[in-house]
Design an enzyme around this catalytic site. Structure first.
Site, PDB file in Angstrom:
ATOM      1  N   GLU A 146       0.885  -1.172   0.000  1.00 46.08           N
ATOM      2  CA  GLU A 146       0.000   0.000   0.000  1.00 46.08           C
ATOM      3  C   GLU A 146       0.914   1.212   0.000  1.00 46.08           C
ATOM      4  O   GLU A 146       1.556   1.515   1.002  1.00 46.08           O
ATOM      5  CB  GLU A 146      -0.920  -0.032   1.226  1.00 46.08           C
ATOM      6  CG  GLU A 146      -2.147   0.843   1.069  1.00 46.08           C
ATOM      7  CD  GLU A 146      -1.887   2.268   1.495  1.00 46.08           C
ATOM      8  OE1 GLU A 146      -1.561   3.086   0.602  1.00 46.08           O
ATOM      9  OE2 GLU A 146      -1.995   2.564   2.679  1.00 46.08           O
TER      10      GLU A 146
ATOM     11  N   CYS B  43      -2.412   8.595   3.313  1.00 44.23           N
ATOM     12  CA  CYS B  43      -2.398   8.170   1.915  1.00 44.23           C
ATOM     13  C   CYS B  43      -3.764   8.327   1.274  1.00 44.23           C
ATOM     14  O   CYS B  43      -3.876   8.590   0.065  1.00 44.23           O
ATOM     15  CB  CYS B  43      -1.933   6.722   1.808  1.00 44.23           C
ATOM     16  SG  CYS B  43      -2.942   5.570   2.774  1.00 44.23           S
TER      17      CYS B  43
END
Length: 461
Positions: free
Chosen positions: A234, A268
């Site tokens: 990720e 993020c």
């Protein structure tokens, strides 16, 4: 000669604590102990494993104030958000305590002349490289389903949240998990690449997961490829927040501020690029700037604070460089744009307009309180802007016509699409990205099965 890691309070610049880094012998001992724990845990009945998750949720809530205070102290998250991080971890533990038996159950398959089924079985030790921006949640998001599936975790957390990393290890023991089932390695930043490469190559490590930068993800992914091991990556994002001409601008602008400035912009999955239809761009921008100016920047322990400090000085310096470059490339500074003078690593909430491809704040991930606004004449233009990114994590689209918004979402590449809502993770739904935002999924059914062997059984007759 031993190396020491010192954590620093980003709100004040003062030192919090120092920790002796693990040497090669200590790393080896940690791997051996975690591997042994994994073997025993895999043989533990599923109902017992899941009962520990229920206790974990209870323990998280009992110690929520302690853990939230530690998060705020180490990385500057506003305390109200830190409390929410602990609660989200507890909710996730409860979700898997309730649902893991169903998800991991054998799946019968009808075949002629035989009895066949699919099983989901643990892999072993999972090496996890985790970031500092959600010190507990990032670990819990991965570790809860991974432990439920019967695996063990070797955790390499970010050095600036070493206190949180060690607290998580103690938390698991308090919740009744076996010692060493989750083991924290204390590794200084300069040693992380070589240590990770060695660990991934170790036959006792079954797979690896990383949440972090593209550079770190590329290195870990390459090491996993050489070792022929599974990796879940990720790697951040530059999410588009798309405002169509028929959007409710009051609701969209309020959500936009929340989407950009949660966790002081250090996420993020924060929206970073605000793509607005030209007919409503002026009014949306006015509302967005007005609401950005109203954000309270201050002591992260004050409940009124919405923006805390950035986690480290180097991160603030990098963010300011991105802002200055963007202005030099033609972006217009509407508010903010400067580091805050004084102790700590603060940065003003910032809004840039007139951005687009070729402008740093549009092209790169900005990890802090900086928003980039771009406009387009029509839906096709907004779609082109949304897809003009190397990243593909989340997407938020605002419109009073939800069918139209869904149709547009299908034309934009992302791991998740939210209509009239801010992108967020939820234990019931898979989380992850596409393109340079990485691959693999966390949470939900997909997340717990990522680190299992999907095994075929065939019994003749």
């Amino acid at each position: 000669m031993s190396t020491t890691i010192t954590t620093v309070n980003p709100a004040t610049g003062t030192e919090i604590a120092s920790y002796a880094a693990h040497d090669a012998d200590q790393v080896e001992a940690a791997v051996a102990a975690t591997h042994s724990a994994a073997t025993s845990w895999a043989a533990t009945p599923l109902d017992h494993r899941l009962s520990r998750l229920t206790t974990l949720a209870e323990t998280l809530r009992e110690r929520a104030d302690e853990y939230a205070a530690l998060i705020t102290q180490e990385m500057g998250k506003p305390l109200t958000e830190a409390v929410g991080e602990i609660e989200k971890s507890a909710v996730t533990a409860e979700y898997y305590a309730s649902e893991a038996e169903r998800i991991l159950a054998d799946e019968p398959v009808e075949v002629d002349g035989a009895r066949a089924w699919i099983g989901y079985e643990p892999l072993g030790v999972i090496y996890a490289v985790m970031p500092w921006n959600f010190p507990f949640w990032q670990v819990m998001r991965f570790a809860i389903p991974t432990l439920a599936a019967g695996n063990a975790v070797l955790l390499k957390h970010s050095p600036n949240v070493t206190g949180s990393a060690l607290a998580i290890e103690r938390l698991l023991v308090r919740a009744g998990f076996p010692a060493h089932l989750l083991t924290t390695l204390v590794v200084p930043e300069q040693d992380v690449p070589s240590t990770s490469e060695q660990l991934i190559a170790d036959p006792r490590i079954a797979a690896v997961t990383l949440t972090g930068s593209n550079r770190a993800g590329a290195a870990v992914g390459a090491a996993a490829g050489r070792a022929v091991k599974k990796a879940v990556l990720e790697l951040g994002g530059s999410d588009a927040f798309v405002v169509l001409a028929d959007a409710d601008l009051e609701a969209a602008s309020t959500a936009a501020v929340a989407a950009r400035f949660t966790n002081s912009g250090q996420s993020c999955v924060c929206a970073k690029r605000f793509l607005v239809a030209e007919p409503v761009a002026a009014e949306f921008t006015r509302l967005f700037v007005e609401k950005t100016r109203a954000l309270v920047v201050g002591d992260p322990t004050d409940p009124a604070t919405r923006i805390g400090p950035l986690a480290r000085e180097d991160l603030r310096n990098q963010l300011h460089t991105q802002v200055e470059k963007s202005i030099g490339q033609g972006a217009t500074l509407l508010v903010g744009g400067q580091p805050v003078e004084g102790p700590g690593t603060w940065y003003e909430p910032t809004v840039l307009s007139g951005t687009g491809p070729g402008v740093t704040a549009f092209d790169e991930e900005t990890f802090g309180p900086v928003a980039a606004i771009a406009t387009a004449a029509d839906d096709d233009g907004l779609i082109a802007l949304a897809d003009a990114s190397a990243y593909g994590l989340g997407l938020s689209i605002w419109s009073t016509d939800t069918d139209r918004a869904i149709s547009i979402a299908r034309r934009i590449t992302s791991g998740a699409a939210f209509v009239n809502a801010v992108v967020a993770s939820d234990p019931r739904l898979p989380f992850g990205g596409t393109k340079k935002s990485g691959h693999g999924r966390e949470l939900a059914t997909a997340g717990i099965r990522e680190f299992t062997t999907i095994r075929t059984y065939w019994v003749a007759g």
